[in-house]
Structures are given as structure tokens and as C-alpha cells.
Scaffold this motif. Structure first.
Motif, PDB file in Angstrom:
ATOM      1  N   GLU A  35       0.826  -1.204   0.000  1.00 16.15           N
ATOM      2  CA  GLU A  35       0.000   0.000   0.000  1.00 16.15           C
ATOM      3  C   GLU A  35       0.863   1.259   0.000  1.00 16.15           C
ATOM      4  O   GLU A  35       0.579   2.224  -0.712  1.00 16.15           O
ATOM      5  CB  GLU A  35      -0.916  -0.027   1.220  1.00 16.15           C
ATOM      6  CG  GLU A  35      -2.046   0.976   1.149  1.00 16.15           C
ATOM      7  CD  GLU A  35      -3.102   0.714   2.208  1.00 16.15           C
ATOM      8  OE1 GLU A  35      -3.295   1.591   3.064  1.00 16.15           O
ATOM      9  OE2 GLU A  35      -3.718  -0.366   2.181  1.00 16.15           O
ATOM     10  N   GLU A  89      -8.491   9.456 -10.451  1.00 16.17           N
ATOM     11  CA  GLU A  89      -8.174   8.043 -10.275  1.00 16.17           C
ATOM     12  C   GLU A  89      -7.619   7.775  -8.884  1.00 16.17           C
ATOM     13  O   GLU A  89      -7.944   6.765  -8.250  1.00 16.17           O
ATOM     14  CB  GLU A  89      -7.158   7.608 -11.339  1.00 16.17           C
ATOM     15  CG  GLU A  89      -6.709   6.159 -11.227  1.00 16.17           C
ATOM     16  CD  GLU A  89      -7.824   5.166 -11.497  1.00 16.17           C
ATOM     17  OE1 GLU A  89      -7.707   4.032 -10.991  1.00 16.17           O
ATOM     18  OE2 GLU A  89      -8.799   5.525 -12.170  1.00 16.17           O
ATOM     19  N   TYR A 124      -8.319   9.264  -6.145  1.00 16.67           N
ATOM     20  CA  TYR A 124      -9.369   9.350  -5.121  1.00 16.67           C
ATOM     21  C   TYR A 124     -10.628   8.557  -5.479  1.00 16.67           C
ATOM     22  O   TYR A 124     -11.653   8.728  -4.850  1.00 16.67           O
ATOM     23  CB  TYR A 124      -9.731  10.816  -4.889  1.00 16.67           C
ATOM     24  CG  TYR A 124      -8.675  11.558  -4.119  1.00 16.67           C
ATOM     25  CD1 TYR A 124      -8.698  11.605  -2.734  1.00 16.67           C
ATOM     26  CD2 TYR A 124      -7.631  12.197  -4.794  1.00 16.67           C
ATOM     27  CE1 TYR A 124      -7.708  12.276  -2.029  1.00 16.67           C
ATOM     28  CE2 TYR A 124      -6.635  12.867  -4.097  1.00 16.67           C
ATOM     29  CZ  TYR A 124      -6.684  12.899  -2.716  1.00 16.67           C
ATOM     30  OH  TYR A 124      -5.697  13.554  -2.021  1.00 16.67           O
ATOM     31  N   SER A 125     -10.507   7.669  -6.473  1.00 16.63           N
ATOM     32  CA  SER A 125     -11.701   6.940  -6.920  1.00 16.63           C
ATOM     33  C   SER A 125     -11.986   5.690  -6.099  1.00 16.63           C
ATOM     34  O   SER A 125     -13.112   5.211  -6.085  1.00 16.63           O
ATOM     35  CB  SER A 125     -11.536   6.546  -8.400  1.00 16.63           C
ATOM     36  OG  SER A 125     -10.451   5.636  -8.535  1.00 16.63           O
ATOM     37  N   GLY A 126     -10.959   5.127  -5.442  1.00 19.79           N
ATOM     38  CA  GLY A 126     -11.187   3.876  -4.719  1.00 19.79           C
ATOM     39  C   GLY A 126     -10.579   3.865  -3.342  1.00 19.79           C
ATOM     40  O   GLY A 126      -9.649   3.093  -3.079  1.00 19.79           O
ATOM     41  N   ALA A 132     -11.663   2.631  -0.680  1.00 18.91           N
ATOM     42  CA  ALA A 132     -11.929   1.391   0.062  1.00 18.91           C
ATOM     43  C   ALA A 132     -10.807   0.374  -0.120  1.00 18.91           C
ATOM     44  O   ALA A 132     -10.676  -0.554   0.679  1.00 18.91           O
ATOM     45  CB  ALA A 132     -13.253   0.786  -0.388  1.00 18.91           C
ATOM     46  N   ARG A 133     -10.001   0.530  -1.162  1.00 20.71           N
ATOM     47  CA  ARG A 133      -8.936  -0.453  -1.377  1.00 20.71           C
ATOM     48  C   ARG A 133      -7.739  -0.219  -0.466  1.00 20.71           C
ATOM     49  O   ARG A 133      -6.832  -1.054  -0.420  1.00 20.71           O
ATOM     50  CB  ARG A 133      -8.491  -0.441  -2.843  1.00 20.71           C
ATOM     51  CG  ARG A 133      -7.690   0.768  -3.283  1.00 20.71           C
ATOM     52  CD  ARG A 133      -7.236   0.596  -4.729  1.00 20.71           C
ATOM     53  NE  ARG A 133      -6.425   1.691  -5.199  1.00 20.71           N
ATOM     54  CZ  ARG A 133      -6.880   2.731  -5.878  1.00 20.71           C
ATOM     55  NH1 ARG A 133      -8.170   2.796  -6.148  1.00 20.71           N
ATOM     56  NH2 ARG A 133      -6.074   3.690  -6.289  1.00 20.71           N
ATOM     57  N   TYR A 134      -7.754   0.891   0.253  1.00 21.21           N
ATOM     58  CA  TYR A 134      -6.662   1.178   1.188  1.00 21.21           C
ATOM     59  C   TYR A 134      -7.091   0.818   2.605  1.00 21.21           C
ATOM     60  O   TYR A 134      -8.056   1.372   3.125  1.00 21.21           O
ATOM     61  CB  TYR A 134      -6.253   2.646   1.111  1.00 21.21           C
ATOM     62  CG  TYR A 134      -5.728   3.040  -0.250  1.00 21.21           C
ATOM     63  CD1 TYR A 134      -4.473   2.623  -0.685  1.00 21.21           C
ATOM     64  CD2 TYR A 134      -6.502   3.814  -1.106  1.00 21.21           C
ATOM     65  CE1 TYR A 134      -4.005   2.968  -1.929  1.00 21.21           C
ATOM     66  CE2 TYR A 134      -6.034   4.165  -2.358  1.00 21.21           C
ATOM     67  CZ  TYR A 134      -4.792   3.739  -2.768  1.00 21.21           C
ATOM     68  OH  TYR A 134      -4.316   4.079  -4.007  1.00 21.21           O
ATOM     69  N   HIS A 156      -9.982   9.153   1.527  1.00 20.82           N
ATOM     70  CA  HIS A 156     -11.421   9.138   1.793  1.00 20.82           C
ATOM     71  C   HIS A 156     -12.078  10.485   1.468  1.00 20.82           C
ATOM     72  O   HIS A 156     -13.270  10.541   1.205  1.00 20.82           O
ATOM     73  CB  HIS A 156     -11.684   8.768   3.255  1.00 20.82           C
ATOM     74  CG  HIS A 156     -11.464   7.319   3.531  1.00 20.82           C
ATOM     75  ND1 HIS A 156     -12.059   6.665   4.583  1.00 20.82           N
ATOM     76  CD2 HIS A 156     -10.727   6.382   2.898  1.00 20.82           C
ATOM     77  CE1 HIS A 156     -11.678   5.392   4.578  1.00 20.82           C
ATOM     78  NE2 HIS A 156     -10.872   5.203   3.575  1.00 20.82           N
TER      79      HIS A 156
END
Length: 199
Positions: free
Chosen positions: A86, A137, A139-141, A143-145, A152
Motif C-alpha cells: 500500500e 483516479e 481518489y476513486s477507490g 476502500a482499497r486502502y 477518503h
């Protein structure tokens, strides 16, 4: 012939002739020696049993804590690997956004002359588009962190609105609980007044 045999036995075992081997004192000594020997062997047996039991308990404790440590280390290693992956991804995103920031900061369109403006603008627009796309991109996901919440909230209005909404809800809850006793007191007073007025 019988006398010679008897005489030889007396020479070989003079105590038999004296009758000492069968004396009460000798018998007591033998019994005491046998008792001491039995106590010694019993003590040795108990010590061996205690040592075996302690060894077994120590070995069980060793195996138990060893297994716990093994599982803990394995889980921590996996967590560290996840954090490192990560972190590597976040570092890559950060470097990418830094490059976009340097490129966009160096443009300074207010200094562009009228001559060649369209050409410079055509060169700048794809760079701006790439910066926007990479920012979105990043800030698009969120939840994967698992190990950070930095993605967030997007920098800007969204983050401020989110924080203000949390503050508003917290203050509203604090105000409600602060005024709750007063409300209950007024409600009880009104109930007593209504009851008395109907009597």
C-alpha cells in the motif's frame, strides 16, 4: 569328617558360631538399613516423577507460546507486506501528482503571448486532462486502502463539508443531551400542573 566340616564353617563364618547374625540388634540394623534404602529409592522415584512432570509442563508451555509466537509473526509479516504494498502504491501516486503539479505550475498561461497562443494551448490541454484524470483516479477507490484514510476525502470543498457536517452532528447531540434534563423537568411540571388543575 563331620567335625572337620563344622570347624571349617566356623572359621569361614565366625559370627554364626557366636550367634550374632540372629541377634535382635543385628536384625534391627538390617531393618533400619532396608528402611533407609527404601526411603532413598522412594525419594529418587518422587524426584524423577517431579522432574518428568516439570519437564512435560515446560515442554507444553514452550510449544504453546512457540505456536502463538509463530502465528503472531506470520500475521504481522502479512500485515507488513500489505502495508508495504500500500505504501509503494501511495508513493507512486504521490510522485505522479507531484510531476503533474510541477508541469502545471510551469505553464503560467497569463504570460503567454497572443502569438502562438493556440499552439501552446493545444499542447497544455492534454497535460491538464492527464492531471485531472490521475487526480480523480487517485481518489476513486479509497476502500482499497486498509492502512490509511488519506483518500477518503478529496482536498477542497468535499473535505471541509464532511468535517463541518460531523461537527454539526456532534454539537447537535451535545446540545440535546445538555437540554434533556431541563426538558424532562418541564414535562414533569406540566404534568403535575395539569393533574392539579383537574382536581
Amino acid at each position: 569328617m563331620k567335625q572337620a566340616t563344622s570347624y571349617r564353617q566356623m572359621e569361614l563364618n565366625p559370627r554364626i558360631a557366636d550367634g550374632e547374625i540372629h541377634s535382635p540388634e543385628h536384625m534391627r540394623q538390617q531393618v533400619e538399613q532396608a528402611r533407609q534404602q527404601a526411603e532413598y529409592y522412594e525419594a529418587q522415584r518422587r524426584e524423577l516423577e517431579e522432574s518428568t512432570e516439570r519437564k512435560t509442563l515446560f515442554n507444553d508451555s514452550l510449544n504453546e507460546i512457540g505456536m502463538k509466537l509463530h502465528n503472531a509473526v506470520r500475521r504481522i509479516d502479512k500485515e507488513l507486506e500489505s502495508m508495504e504494498r500500500e505504501q509503494a502504491e501511495i508513493v507512486q501516486i504521490n510522485e505522479c501528482l507531484k510531476r503533474h503539479l510541477q508541469i502545471l505550475s510551469s505553464m503560467r498561461p497569463q504570460t503567454w503571448s497572443t502569438e502562438g497562443f493556440n499552439e501552446r494551448l493545444n499542447e497544455a490541454i492534454p497535460k491538464l486532462d492527464r492531471a485531472i484524470n490521475d487526480f480523480e483516479e487517485a481518489y476513486s477507490g479509497p476502500a482499497r486502502y486498509r492502512h490509511t484514510d488519506i483518500f477518503h476525502y478529496k482536498p477542497g470543498v468535499e473535505e471541509r463539508q464532511g468535517i463541518e457536517w460531523k461537527k454539526y452532528r456532534r454539537k447537535a447531540a451535545q446540545g440535546f443531551f445538555f437540554h434533556l434534563p431541563l426538558f424532562i423537568l418541564l414535562l414533569v411540571t406540566w404534568g403535575v400542573y395539569t393533574l392539579i388543575s383537574h382536581i
